[in-house]
Scaffold this active site. Structure first.
Site, mmCIF file in Angstrom:
data_model
loop_
_atom_site.group_PDB
_atom_site.id
_atom_site.type_symbol
_atom_site.label_atom_id
_atom_site.label_comp_id
_atom_site.label_asym_id
_atom_site.label_seq_id
_atom_site.Cartn_x
_atom_site.Cartn_y
_atom_site.Cartn_z
ATOM 1 C CB CYS A 37 -31.324 69.322 -73.231
ATOM 2 S SG CYS A 37 -31.020 68.362 -74.784
ATOM 3 N N GLY A 56 -27.926 65.562 -69.622
ATOM 4 C CA GLY A 56 -27.231 65.430 -71.070
ATOM 5 C C GLY A 56 -25.681 65.467 -71.003
ATOM 6 C CG ASN A 113 -35.517 69.991 -72.155
ATOM 7 O OD1 ASN A 113 -34.970 69.166 -72.630
ATOM 8 N ND2 ASN A 113 -35.867 70.222 -71.039
ATOM 9 N N GLY A 114 -36.186 69.703 -75.489
ATOM 10 C CA GLY A 114 -37.565 68.961 -76.018
ATOM 11 C C GLY A 114 -37.529 68.473 -77.387
ATOM 12 C CB CYS A 123 -42.465 64.349 -69.353
ATOM 13 S SG CYS A 123 -41.455 62.758 -69.424
ATOM 14 C CE1 TYR A 132 -32.610 56.810 -64.865
ATOM 15 C CE2 TYR A 132 -32.955 58.083 -66.894
ATOM 16 C CZ TYR A 132 -32.278 57.495 -66.336
ATOM 17 O OH TYR A 132 -30.772 57.423 -66.710
ATOM 18 C CB SER A 144 -33.564 57.148 -60.415
ATOM 19 O OG SER A 144 -33.139 56.183 -61.283
ATOM 20 C CG ASP A 174 -33.941 50.392 -61.446
ATOM 21 O OD1 ASP A 174 -34.063 51.782 -60.993
ATOM 22 O OD2 ASP A 174 -33.502 50.178 -62.268
ATOM 23 C CG ASP A 175 -35.834 54.213 -62.540
ATOM 24 O OD1 ASP A 175 -36.107 54.277 -63.732
ATOM 25 O OD2 ASP A 175 -34.773 54.196 -62.083
ATOM 26 C CB CYS A 185 -41.647 59.041 -75.486
ATOM 27 S SG CYS A 185 -41.672 60.605 -74.795
ATOM 28 C CB CYS A 211 -47.301 63.092 -70.946
ATOM 29 S SG CYS A 211 -46.932 62.067 -72.389
#
Length: 469
Positions: free
Chosen positions: A12, A38, A114-115, A248, A254, A295, A357-358, A394, A450
């Site tokens: 988010c 989002g 957010n999370g 993260c 990304y 990305s 690509d990522d 995740c 992470c």
């Protein structure tokens, strides 16, 4: 992202404004810049004359605020939110910011999150056993009830106590009368920063929004930090001393926009370095390097620079089709990918191609792109991925809830290569990923990143989410 990273847990975006005459309009501009975080809903709450005014709705920012509605949201303080549904369905009741329901005769507060909270089931059960009824399906609502359960006289102290009980990944922004609070979890999984715009303060999930409005960056919250903004200025403190930076890594790979900066590292430069390091792992001969928009482009440029193989734009993206990763179901992801990309035949015909690509999550997008490239006459297609294999779920803000959705968890590299139809496949290794991002935190585990989705080693106890492993 070479695949619908659609299960990556509550991606988010948050934006806040303090002491700006047209706070709602400025917040709306910020939410447009965060739309990539989002697509399921958007909302704004303002504070004016001791009242909270709000508007929110399901859909894109441009859909929710399509008739100048923000002009009726008076006040010089505002918070806004764009939502990707992971905890809670795409319904209006789950669209943030939320406004609290006070038990006593006190002013309500607004908040956005957010999370993803990993002990949400435990906390919800505890609160429901006390007779508390939840108004939404979102784990974000837990904060409100923990605050009202607090025993302190001051709202700020109850907020700190509530934050200390929440486990997982979170950034919260809370609007209480003429006070704006911003909190980051003890691991700093998700980013949040503050900027100045003359006499105003701006809060955002990403620093790219600051440049757009001409604001000057002043501070990125540290893990476990709580910032309070009021008419006297800005106050920083820590609600916990038990911190361990674990940003993260997917924010760099990304999620975040290339012009944003996290932990002092520019996202574009990090992605470009990923491509450079990936090239050092490779020895294939090719005619051109191409990238998957958007990305994957910086990594492709970096790969081209290091390998001395020319970079070409061969894949065109239909920008009116949403990010496939953020589509809420596999059926929607598969229908959107076929209309999302097209290939310039004259660029690829008869060529040996390296496509960068990522990441790969499910393999749907990259498989389709390889088909398009070969159908357009490409002689060979070699896939290079600027991150390690995505093998583990995740629980800190990426909607990948189980290994069943991860192609790399079920197949080795050779098998994945065969399934997607590539001539070869190489992933960036973990060591080079960490070097590419290059956070200045060399004394910390994984340089403060992470990388659990690649290693299976999670930086915190997964609590209620451990059952999903």
């Amino acid at each position: 992202m070479t695949d619908f990273k659609s299960s990556l847990n509550e991606e988010c975006g948050i934006f806040g404004v303090y002491n700006y005459t047209q706070a709602a309009e400025l917040t709306l501009h910020g939410l447009h810049q965060l739309q990539h975080r989002g697509h399921d809903g958007a909302g704004i709450v303002t504070y004016s004359k001791k009242n909270l005014l709000n508007h929110r709705g399901v859909g894109l920012v441009s859909t929710v605020f399509n008739k100048g509605i923000e002009e009726n949201l008076f006040g010089d303080i505002a918070i806004g939110h764009v939502r990707y549904a992971t905890a809670g369905k795409s319904e209006i009741k789950n669209v943030q910011p939320f406004i609290s329901q006070p038990k006593k005769q006190e002013a309500p507060f607004a908040y956005a999150h957010n999370g993803h909270i990993v002990n949400s089931d435990t906390l919800k059960t505890e609160l429901r056993n006390k007779g508390i009824e939840f108004q939404t399906d979102s784990d974000s609502e837990i904060l409100e009830h923990l605050i009202y359960e607090g025993k302190h006289e001051l709202f700020e102290d109850n907020l700190k106590s509530a934050l200390s009980r929440i486990k997982g990944a979170f950034v919260y922004v809370v609007l209480k009368e003429r006070q704006l609070f911003i909190a980051r979890d003890p691991n700093g999984f998700r980013p949040v920063s503050i900027a100045r715009l003359k006499d105003s303060y701006i809060v955002s999930s990403e620093t790219c929004t600051f440049d757009m409005i001409g604001a000057t960056f002043i501070h990125e919250l540290e893990p476990g930090e709580l910032v309070k903004i009021d008419d006297s200025g800005i106050k920083k403190e820590f609600y916990t001393k038990n911190t361990n930076l674990s940003i993260c890594s997917m924010e760099f790979i990304y999620f975040s926009r290339p012009e944003s900066t996290i932990g002092g590292v520019n996202i574009y430069n990090a992605r470009k370095r990923m491509g450079e390091y990936l090239s050092k792992q490779d020895s294939v001969n090719a005619d051109i390097v191409i990238g998957v928009p958007d990305s994957g482009i910086p990594a492709a440029i970096g790969f081209s620079k290091e390998s001395k193989i020319p970079f070409e734009q061969a894949i065109i993206k239909n920008k009116y089709v949403g990010r496939t990763f953020i589509q809420s179901s596999q059926e929607l992801r598969e229908s959107s990918v076929s209309s999302k990309f097209s290939v310039i035949k004259e660029v690829v015909r008869g060529k040996k191609i390296i496509i960068v690509d990522d990441s790969i999550v499910r393999g749907t997008t990259i498989k389709w792109l390889i088909y398009l490239l070969k159908h357009a006459g490409a002689k060979e297609v070699h896939v290079r991925i600027a991150s390690p294999p995505f093998k583990y779920p995740c629980f800190f803000g990426i909607d990948i809830p189980s290994t069943d959705e991860l192609i790399a968890s079920k197949m080795n590299i050779e098998e994945v290569c065969s399934v997607i139809g590539a001539d070869s496949l190489i992933y960036l290794n973990i060591e080079n990923l960490i070097k590419s991002i290059n956070l200045p935190k060399t004394t910390l585990t994984n340089n403060g990143l992470c990388i659990a989705y690649f290693t299976g080693n999670y930086p915190i106890d997964l609590c209620d989410c451990a059952i999903n492993l």
